[in-house]
Design an enzyme around this catalytic site. Structure first.
Site, PDB file in Angstrom:
ATOM      1  N   TYR A  66     -25.706  12.296  -9.941  1.00  0.00           N
ATOM      2  CA  TYR A  66     -24.522  13.346  -9.456  1.00  0.00           C
ATOM      3  C   TYR A  66     -25.226  13.185  -7.304  1.00  0.00           C
ATOM      4  CZ  TYR A  66     -22.916  14.506 -13.627  1.00  0.00           C
ATOM      5  OH  TYR A  66     -22.513  14.827 -14.837  1.00  0.00           O
ATOM      6  N   SER A 211     -16.316  18.058 -19.293  1.00  0.00           N
ATOM      7  CA  SER A 211     -15.000  17.585 -18.925  1.00  0.00           C
ATOM      8  C   SER A 211     -14.238  18.562 -19.826  1.00  0.00           C
ATOM      9  CB  SER A 211     -14.639  16.776 -18.673  1.00  0.00           C
ATOM     10  OG  SER A 211     -15.105  15.863 -17.768  1.00  0.00           O
ATOM     11  N   PRO A 212     -15.208  20.149 -19.867  1.00  0.00           N
ATOM     12  CA  PRO A 212     -13.760  20.925 -20.660  1.00  0.00           C
ATOM     13  C   PRO A 212     -12.557  21.434 -20.520  1.00  0.00           C
ATOM     14  CG  PRO A 212     -15.515  22.397 -19.767  1.00  0.00           C
ATOM     15  CD  PRO A 212     -15.816  21.292 -19.592  1.00  0.00           C
ATOM     16  N   ALA A 214     -10.750  18.892 -18.643  1.00  0.00           N
ATOM     17  CA  ALA A 214     -10.122  17.778 -18.995  1.00  0.00           C
ATOM     18  C   ALA A 214     -10.133  18.065 -17.230  1.00  0.00           C
ATOM     19  CB  ALA A 214      -8.384  17.328 -19.098  1.00  0.00           C
ATOM     20  N   GLY A 216      -9.845  19.571 -14.596  1.00  0.00           N
ATOM     21  CA  GLY A 216      -8.721  19.883 -13.894  1.00  0.00           C
ATOM     22  C   GLY A 216      -7.635  20.447 -14.166  1.00  0.00           C
ATOM     23  N   LEU A 218      -6.726  21.346 -17.136  1.00  0.00           N
ATOM     24  CA  LEU A 218      -5.944  22.390 -17.862  1.00  0.00           C
ATOM     25  C   LEU A 218      -6.115  23.498 -17.310  1.00  0.00           C
ATOM     26  CD1 LEU A 218      -8.687  20.733 -21.513  1.00  0.00           C
ATOM     27  CD2 LEU A 218      -5.717  21.043 -21.400  1.00  0.00           C
ATOM     28  N   THR A 219      -6.248  23.990 -16.811  1.00  0.00           N
ATOM     29  CA  THR A 219      -6.375  24.736 -15.247  1.00  0.00           C
ATOM     30  C   THR A 219      -4.268  24.930 -15.288  1.00  0.00           C
ATOM     31  OG1 THR A 219      -6.505  23.485 -13.112  1.00  0.00           O
ATOM     32  CG2 THR A 219      -8.564  24.887 -13.904  1.00  0.00           C
ATOM     33  N   GLY A 220      -3.857  23.319 -15.637  1.00  0.00           N
ATOM     34  CA  GLY A 220      -1.801  24.080 -15.306  1.00  0.00           C
ATOM     35  C   GLY A 220      -2.250  23.583 -13.855  1.00  0.00           C
ATOM     36  N   LYS A 221      -2.838  23.535 -12.528  1.00  0.00           N
ATOM     37  CA  LYS A 221      -2.702  23.730 -11.236  1.00  0.00           C
ATOM     38  C   LYS A 221      -1.855  21.591 -11.181  1.00  0.00           C
ATOM     39  CE  LYS A 221      -7.381  22.566  -9.525  1.00  0.00           C
ATOM     40  NZ  LYS A 221      -8.145  23.319  -8.550  1.00  0.00           N
TER      41      LYS A 221
HETATM   42  N1  LIG Z   1     -23.043  13.764 -18.786  1.00  0.00           N
HETATM   43  C1  LIG Z   1     -22.295  13.466 -19.000  1.00  0.00           C
HETATM   44  O1  LIG Z   1     -21.586  11.775 -18.526  1.00  0.00           O
HETATM   45  C2  LIG Z   1     -20.935  14.047 -18.041  1.00  0.00           C
HETATM   46  C3  LIG Z   1     -19.673  13.443 -17.848  1.00  0.00           C
HETATM   47  C4  LIG Z   1     -18.702  14.140 -16.958  1.00  0.00           C
HETATM   48  C5  LIG Z   1     -19.582  15.209 -16.415  1.00  0.00           C
HETATM   49  N2  LIG Z   1     -20.074  15.745 -16.745  1.00  0.00           N
HETATM   50  C6  LIG Z   1     -20.558  17.360 -16.787  1.00  0.00           C
HETATM   51  O2  LIG Z   1     -20.044  18.473 -16.648  1.00  0.00           O
HETATM   52  C7  LIG Z   1     -19.390  19.178 -15.600  1.00  0.00           C
HETATM   53  C8  LIG Z   1     -17.570  19.696 -15.967  1.00  0.00           C
HETATM   54  O3  LIG Z   1     -16.990  19.022 -16.193  1.00  0.00           O
HETATM   55  P1  LIG Z   1     -15.740  17.676 -15.134  1.00  0.00           P
HETATM   56  O4  LIG Z   1     -16.370  18.285 -13.269  1.00  0.00           O
HETATM   57  O5  LIG Z   1     -16.013  17.084 -15.120  1.00  0.00           O
HETATM   58  O6  LIG Z   1     -14.610  18.809 -14.949  1.00  0.00           O
HETATM   59  P2  LIG Z   1     -14.054  19.979 -15.493  1.00  0.00           P
HETATM   60  O7  LIG Z   1     -14.654  21.307 -15.925  1.00  0.00           O
HETATM   61  O8  LIG Z   1     -13.101  19.547 -17.114  1.00  0.00           O
HETATM   62  O9  LIG Z   1     -13.115  20.237 -14.131  1.00  0.00           O
HETATM   63  C9  LIG Z   1     -14.059  21.037 -13.345  1.00  0.00           C
HETATM   64  C10 LIG Z   1     -12.876  20.591 -11.990  1.00  0.00           C
HETATM   65  O10 LIG Z   1     -11.577  21.291 -12.039  1.00  0.00           O
HETATM   66  C11 LIG Z   1     -11.399  22.177 -11.266  1.00  0.00           C
HETATM   67  N3  LIG Z   1     -11.814  22.958 -11.440  1.00  0.00           N
HETATM   68  C12 LIG Z   1     -11.968  24.082 -12.341  1.00  0.00           C
HETATM   69  N4  LIG Z   1     -12.435  25.684 -12.763  1.00  0.00           N
HETATM   70  C13 LIG Z   1     -10.993  25.274 -11.913  1.00  0.00           C
HETATM   71  C14 LIG Z   1     -10.621  27.124 -11.867  1.00  0.00           C
HETATM   72  N5  LIG Z   1     -10.807  27.787 -12.535  1.00  0.00           N
HETATM   73  N6  LIG Z   1      -8.918  26.194 -11.061  1.00  0.00           N
HETATM   74  C15 LIG Z   1      -9.076  25.944 -10.961  1.00  0.00           C
HETATM   75  N7  LIG Z   1      -9.287  24.588 -10.684  1.00  0.00           N
HETATM   76  C16 LIG Z   1     -10.825  24.533 -11.385  1.00  0.00           C
HETATM   77  C17 LIG Z   1     -12.304  21.674  -9.995  1.00  0.00           C
HETATM   78  O11 LIG Z   1     -11.637  20.609  -9.471  1.00  0.00           O
HETATM   79  P3  LIG Z   1     -10.303  20.346  -8.168  1.00  0.00           P
HETATM   80  O12 LIG Z   1     -10.573  21.875  -7.762  1.00  0.00           O
HETATM   81  O13 LIG Z   1     -10.696  19.847  -7.424  1.00  0.00           O
HETATM   82  O14 LIG Z   1      -9.566  20.563  -9.352  1.00  0.00           O
HETATM   83  C18 LIG Z   1     -13.572  21.417 -10.689  1.00  0.00           C
HETATM   84  O15 LIG Z   1     -14.239  20.460  -9.627  1.00  0.00           O
HETATM   85  C19 LIG Z   1     -19.754  18.614 -15.034  1.00  0.00           C
HETATM   86  O16 LIG Z   1     -19.908  18.946 -13.905  1.00  0.00           O
HETATM   87  C20 LIG Z   1     -20.645  17.446 -15.329  1.00  0.00           C
HETATM   88  O17 LIG Z   1     -22.143  18.489 -14.720  1.00  0.00           O
HETATM   89  C21 LIG Z   1     -20.959  15.241 -17.619  1.00  0.00           C
END
Ligand SMILES: NC(=O)c1ccc[n+]([C@@H]2O[C@H](COP(=O)([O-])OP(=O)(O)OC[C@H]3O[C@@H](n4cnc5c(N)ncnc54)[C@H](OP(=O)(O)O)[C@@H]3O)[C@@H](O)[C@H]2O)c1
Length: 318
Positions: A66, A211-212, A214, A216, A218-221
């Protein structure tokens, strides 16, 4: 202010993690998340960390890849400046030029240098890439535990069959496989369909959901008119953004019945109710605070069924 969440066991280890962790992929990543392009600063990330700690969140997930190590450096700095009760999870990337188990210990030592810590609480294999056998990396993970460099070990993106193999191989060395980190959300139900969730329950392994939200969506924004920026915009075609709007509307409706919970909070609570530990990424204090609001309440079984049905009706994007 939320009451402090009760910790849950990480696999069969004696480590306890909050029912929701924080993902730190965006902490330093320019290519996908736009770090350094002005949207969020190191001070924002530090605030996200402190807001999370204040609410009792103790699980922070990073990886050597990362931000090419920047995420580990930032997280380590925040951890060292605060307290020692944080559970730091990082990952080994099986690059094609790494094919001996000793390369795992070398990589872990470099991760620990960047983190500024003596040992990782959870060390994970990032992907089950061939050609190196699963057993080789498991031997490396067992070495890491024996050397006192990792308190517990896990895998990521492993299928059920690969997870079983990993668990058996570690058990031969007397080491428990505590987690498998896989993509899991209302838009990615594979862990239910391929039996991963059931297998984790059977073997006492924690399913960590990445990516819970998806990424971002699923925040709906994000809408068809306002898609996510950069590479995410390309990955999530307009069609998908159109398709998910009924699900987003449902998240809002369900949230309204729980004193105005946001779509993100409902989507994360859905993951928790399924028995997994979500690790949403947070770029600033507001996002962290919002996501923490997924704790301290539960969706009803009727609401879970309605959300499942709405998610089933969608085509997965892969
Ligand atoms: N093991 C693996 O292969 C793997 C792969 C992927 C991820 N991961 C891990 O999983 C973590 C989470 O997954 P992810 O970052 O891919 O996706 P995510 O948690 O589904 O989405 C995160 C993104 O959504 C937006 N967001 C988050 N909370 C919000 C809120 N409350 N309101 C509005 N926007 C919000 C932000 O981006 P914006 O503001 O730019 O929209 C944020 O960076 C990663 O950080 C990493 O540690 C692991």
């Amino acid at each position: 202010m939320n009451s402090q969440p009760r910790g849950i066991p990480l696999g069969t280890s004696d480590l306890r993690v909050s029912p929701l962790g924080i993902g730190t992929w965006a902490w330093g990543d320019q290519l996908f998340w736009g770090y350094g392009r002005g949207g969020y600063t190191d001070a924002d990330l530090e605030s996200a960390f402190h807001v999370s700690r204040a609410a009792g969140i103790n699980l922070f997930d990073t990886a050597e890849i990362y931000g090419r190590g920047r995420s580990e450096r930032l997280l380590g700095g925040f951890v060292r400046a605060s307290d020692d009760r944080v559970i730091v999870a990082t990952k080994f990337f099986p690059y094609p030029w790494r094919w001996r188990r000793s390369s795992l210990l070398r990589a872990l030592r470099r991760s620990l240098e960047r983190l500024g810590l003596d040992r990782a609480d959870l060390y994970q294999i990032h992907w089950p890439y061939p050609p190196v056998a699963i057993e080789t990396w498991m031997a490396g993970l067992a070495d890491a535990v024996e050397a006192g460099l990792a308190r517990s070990v896990g895998v990521s993106n492993y299928s059920p069959a690969q997870t079983r193999r990993a668990q058996i191989s570690l058990a031969e060395r007397g080491v428990a496989l505590v987690s498998n980190q896989v993509e899991y959300s209302l838009l990615q139900r594979r862990p239910e369909r391929n039996g991963m969730l059931d297998l984790c329950r059977e073997l006492g392994i924690t399913l960590i959901a990445y990516s819970p939200l998806a990424m971002g969506l699923l925040t709906g924004k994000y809408t068809p008119e306002t898609p996510p920026p950069g590479l995410r915009g390309r990955r999530y075609r307009r069609k998908l953004l159109v398709q998910i709007q009924p699900l987003i509307a449902l998240l809002r409706e369900v949230g309204a019945g729980h004193a105005g919970k946001t779509p993100a909070q409902v989507a994360l609570n859905w993951v928790i109710c399924k028995g997994a530990v979500p690790i949403p990424g947070a770029k600033n204090a507001n996002q962290a605070q919002d996501n923490i609001g997924a704790l301290g309440w539960r969706l009803t079984s009727e609401e879970m069924a309605v959300l499942d049905a709405a998610s089933d009706a969608l085509q997965e994007w892969e």
